[in-house]
Write an enzyme that holds these catalytic residues in place. Structure first.
Site, PDB file in Angstrom:
ATOM      1  CE  LYS A 192      10.521  15.393  -0.921  1.00  0.00           C
ATOM      2  NZ  LYS A 192       9.785  14.556   0.025  1.00  0.00           N
ATOM      3  CE1 TYR A 254      -3.680   4.398  -1.734  1.00  0.00           C
ATOM      4  CE2 TYR A 254      -5.107   5.682  -3.147  1.00  0.00           C
ATOM      5  CZ  TYR A 254      -4.568   4.473  -2.777  1.00  0.00           C
ATOM      6  OH  TYR A 254      -4.884   3.335  -3.471  1.00  0.00           O
ATOM      7  CB  SER A 257       7.205   7.619  -4.236  1.00  0.00           C
ATOM      8  OG  SER A 257       6.835   8.832  -4.793  1.00  0.00           O
ATOM      9  CE1 TYR A 258      11.214   5.046  -3.368  1.00  0.00           C
ATOM     10  CE2 TYR A 258      10.400   7.086  -2.376  1.00  0.00           C
ATOM     11  CZ  TYR A 258      11.261   6.429  -3.228  1.00  0.00           C
ATOM     12  OH  TYR A 258      12.166   7.149  -3.967  1.00  0.00           O
ATOM     13  CG  HIS A 262       6.273   6.278   4.190  1.00  0.00           C
ATOM     14  ND1 HIS A 262       6.103   5.364   3.167  1.00  0.00           N
ATOM     15  CD2 HIS A 262       6.163   7.502   3.622  1.00  0.00           C
ATOM     16  CE1 HIS A 262       5.916   6.014   2.028  1.00  0.00           C
ATOM     17  NE2 HIS A 262       5.932   7.321   2.286  1.00  0.00           N
ATOM     18  CB  VAL A 263       3.445   8.682   9.357  1.00  0.00           C
ATOM     19  CG1 VAL A 263       2.747   9.973   9.769  1.00  0.00           C
ATOM     20  CG2 VAL A 263       2.481   7.494   9.423  1.00  0.00           C
ATOM     21  CG  HIS A 264       5.143  12.192   4.564  1.00  0.00           C
ATOM     22  ND1 HIS A 264       6.115  12.415   3.623  1.00  0.00           N
ATOM     23  CD2 HIS A 264       4.445  11.108   4.115  1.00  0.00           C
ATOM     24  CE1 HIS A 264       6.009  11.529   2.643  1.00  0.00           C
ATOM     25  NE2 HIS A 264       4.998  10.729   2.916  1.00  0.00           N
TER      26      HIS A 264
HETATM   27  N1  GTA Z   1      15.664   9.335   5.142  1.00  0.00           N
HETATM   28  O1  GTA Z   1      16.884   7.096   1.363  1.00  0.00           O
HETATM   29  C1  GTA Z   1      16.059   7.817   1.927  1.00  0.00           C
HETATM   30  C2  GTA Z   1      14.854   8.281   1.325  1.00  0.00           C
HETATM   31  N2  GTA Z   1      14.300   8.116   0.087  1.00  0.00           N
HETATM   32  C3  GTA Z   1      14.818   7.357  -1.023  1.00  0.00           C
HETATM   33  C4  GTA Z   1      13.110   8.784   0.063  1.00  0.00           C
HETATM   34  N3  GTA Z   1      12.920   9.363   1.249  1.00  0.00           N
HETATM   35  C5  GTA Z   1      13.970   9.073   2.063  1.00  0.00           C
HETATM   36  N4  GTA Z   1      14.219   9.429   3.328  1.00  0.00           N
HETATM   37  C6  GTA Z   1      15.365   8.994   3.909  1.00  0.00           C
HETATM   38  N5  GTA Z   1      16.240   8.204   3.223  1.00  0.00           N
HETATM   39  O2  GTA Z   1       9.452  12.239   1.798  1.00  0.00           O
HETATM   40  C7  GTA Z   1      11.757  10.134   1.670  1.00  0.00           C
HETATM   41  C8  GTA Z   1      11.245  11.077   0.610  1.00  0.00           C
HETATM   42  C9  GTA Z   1       9.760  11.185   0.950  1.00  0.00           C
HETATM   43  C10 GTA Z   1       9.462   9.873   1.648  1.00  0.00           C
HETATM   44  C11 GTA Z   1       8.624   8.950   0.803  1.00  0.00           C
HETATM   45  O3  GTA Z   1      10.706   9.232   1.899  1.00  0.00           O
HETATM   46  O4  GTA Z   1      11.892  12.317   0.655  1.00  0.00           O
HETATM   47  P1  GTA Z   1       6.312   9.007  -0.423  1.00  0.00           P
HETATM   48  O5  GTA Z   1       6.433   7.537  -0.622  1.00  0.00           O
HETATM   49  O6  GTA Z   1       5.004   9.526  -0.014  1.00  0.00           O
HETATM   50  O7  GTA Z   1       6.838   9.626  -1.745  1.00  0.00           O
HETATM   51  O8  GTA Z   1       7.348   9.477   0.679  1.00  0.00           O
HETATM   52  P2  GTA Z   1       7.035  11.138  -2.236  1.00  0.00           P
HETATM   53  O9  GTA Z   1       6.448  12.117  -1.341  1.00  0.00           O
HETATM   54  O10 GTA Z   1       6.643  11.156  -3.650  1.00  0.00           O
HETATM   55  O11 GTA Z   1       8.557  11.321  -2.091  1.00  0.00           O
HETATM   56  P3  GTA Z   1       9.641  11.806  -3.024  1.00  0.00           P
HETATM   57  O12 GTA Z   1      10.230  10.619  -3.677  1.00  0.00           O
HETATM   58  O13 GTA Z   1      10.611  12.612  -2.294  1.00  0.00           O
HETATM   59  O14 GTA Z   1       8.924  12.741  -4.109  1.00  0.00           O
HETATM   60  C12 GTA Z   1       8.716  14.081  -3.786  1.00  0.00           C
HETATM   61  C13 GTA Z   1       7.946  14.816  -4.839  1.00  0.00           C
HETATM   62  O15 GTA Z   1       8.146  16.154  -4.525  1.00  0.00           O
HETATM   63  C14 GTA Z   1       8.473  14.572  -6.235  1.00  0.00           C
HETATM   64  O16 GTA Z   1       7.386  14.294  -7.084  1.00  0.00           O
HETATM   65  C15 GTA Z   1       9.157  15.863  -6.616  1.00  0.00           C
HETATM   66  O17 GTA Z   1       8.789  16.271  -7.908  1.00  0.00           O
HETATM   67  C16 GTA Z   1       8.683  16.874  -5.603  1.00  0.00           C
HETATM   68  N6  GTA Z   1       9.750  17.750  -5.084  1.00  0.00           N
HETATM   69  C17 GTA Z   1       9.671  19.077  -5.026  1.00  0.00           C
HETATM   70  N7  GTA Z   1      10.781  19.613  -4.487  1.00  0.00           N
HETATM   71  C18 GTA Z   1      11.590  18.595  -4.198  1.00  0.00           C
HETATM   72  C19 GTA Z   1      12.903  18.513  -3.644  1.00  0.00           C
HETATM   73  N8  GTA Z   1      13.571  19.572  -3.281  1.00  0.00           N
HETATM   74  N9  GTA Z   1      13.457  17.291  -3.481  1.00  0.00           N
HETATM   75  C20 GTA Z   1      12.799  16.187  -3.842  1.00  0.00           C
HETATM   76  N10 GTA Z   1      11.554  16.209  -4.377  1.00  0.00           N
HETATM   77  C21 GTA Z   1      10.956  17.399  -4.570  1.00  0.00           C
END
Ligand code: GTA
Length: 322
Positions: A192, A254, A257-258, A262-264
């Protein structure tokens, strides 16, 4: 610990092209040919729109794609250029000393961050669709009986995580690595974050060991790993980006998604998606809880929000009859 083991269960794969890093993903994405199926969600606050599109192949078959368009924050060092090189300044409103304009920047100063998931699964599209959400309070029993079977059968592919750990993808983006197979991790900029400005700084630490799915699996055995992530992650971010640890929000989701631990790491001043109380667990708190009780996360109930049409929500609904 046991050396980086393969995950105990075979997850359902969403991408079918080997390491998930070749095939369709290697070719440039045909954005101009995308057929817009629907707007999944729009966010005025985040200045982002989430689209479900379809790419038509040579034989006329359609493949789903998820496209996220997002306006990026201002970059301080480009502000002067923006003022000087604008192509048009259009007056919209004038009242006494108050005026509003539309400023039209040159193309190189008006980029839109574009994220593409292609081919996208139904689960990807569902995830971004705006939906009703409900809070669920999950006990350890619920986790074992309802959540774990769901995770084992349905979670998102974590091939992208393995690609990073095995240096098959994003190898040039690694900010820091502790190569220890048990207590080590890789720190990379999150998907992101475009790294152009520090306001929305976002990195993730992916652990090398593969059997830890989430917060629920953590015990005191993982303290050295978690402490390494906390200390080395902060040091690496200070060294590379000049942001001190006191201005970082360091947390786990918690549910994530994956399901690969992992830690943010996000800038404290940035309201990143997923920092709400029902989802984010500060790493310092997690460490402290495990010091107090090794089985803390196998004992306590955890509350989180679930979208109403998620399969996991339906499973809770069946058992709880709400
Ligand atoms: N470097 O290939 C990748 C990759 N992928 C596939 C995911 N991540 C990656 N990072 C790298 N390479 O922060 C990152 C994601 C996330 C983390 C996984 O790994 O960006 P998580 O397992 O706790 O899942 O973290 P999370 O937080 O749901 O992640 P995800 O998939 O980004 O979802 C974000 C949520 O935020 C969604 O529900 C979406 O609705 C919302 N959102 C709001 N604004 C945005 C935005 N601008 N972009 C994406 N999502 C957004």
């Amino acid at each position: 610990c046991a050396m980086a083991e393969a995950p105990p269960v075979k997850r359902k794969r969403e991408d079918e092209d080997g390491d998930g890093n070749g095939g369709a993903a290697a070719a440039p994405f045909p954005l101009a040919e995308l057929r817009l199926r629907r707007v999944l969600r729009e966010s005025a606050r985040d200045k982002a729109v989430f689209l479900h599109g379809e790419v038509t192949g040579p034989s006329g078959e359609g493949t789903d794609a998820l496209v996220i368009l997002e306006k990026t924050p201002f970059q301080e060092e480009k502000l002067l250029d923006l003022l000087k090189k604008h192509t048009k300044l259009e007056l919209r409103m004038h009242n006494d000393i108050y005026k509003t304009y539309h400023l039209y920047p040159p193309p190189e100063l008006s980029e839109i961050k574009t994220t593409v998931v292609y081919p996208a699964t139904e689960k990807h599209l569902q995830k971004y669709l705006r939906q009703e959400v409900h809070l669920i309070c999950e006990t350890w029993e619920d986790y074992k009986n309802i959540t774990l079977p769901y995770i084992q059968s349905q979670s998102f592919s974590i091939q992208w995580v393995y690609n990073i750990l095995e240096k098959k993808a994003e190898a040039d983006r690694i900010i820091h690595e502790n190569p220890d197979p048990c207590d080590g991790f890789v720190l990379v900029p999150d998907f992101k974050w475009n790294q152009n400005q520090l306001d929305d700084l976002y990195l993730i630490a992916l652990v090398h060991r593969r059997e830890v799915k989430s917060l629920r699996d953590l015990t005191a055995e993982h303290l050295p790993l978690l402490r390494n992530i906390l200390r080395e992650g902060k040091e690496a971010i200070m060294k590379r980006f000049g942001v001190p640890g006191s201005q970082l929000r360091i947390y786990l989701h918690y549910h994530p998604s994956y399901y690969h631990l992992h830690v943010h790491f996000t800038a404290l001043g940035y309201d990143a998606p997923g920092i709400s109380v029902e989802r984010a667990h500060l790493l310092t708190d997690v460490i402290d809880n495990l010091v107090l009780d090794s089985m803390y996360y196998q004992k306590r109930a955890l509350t989180f929000a679930l979208q109403a049409d998620k399969e996991l929500f339906k499973r809770f609904q069946e058992v709880r009859q709400f």
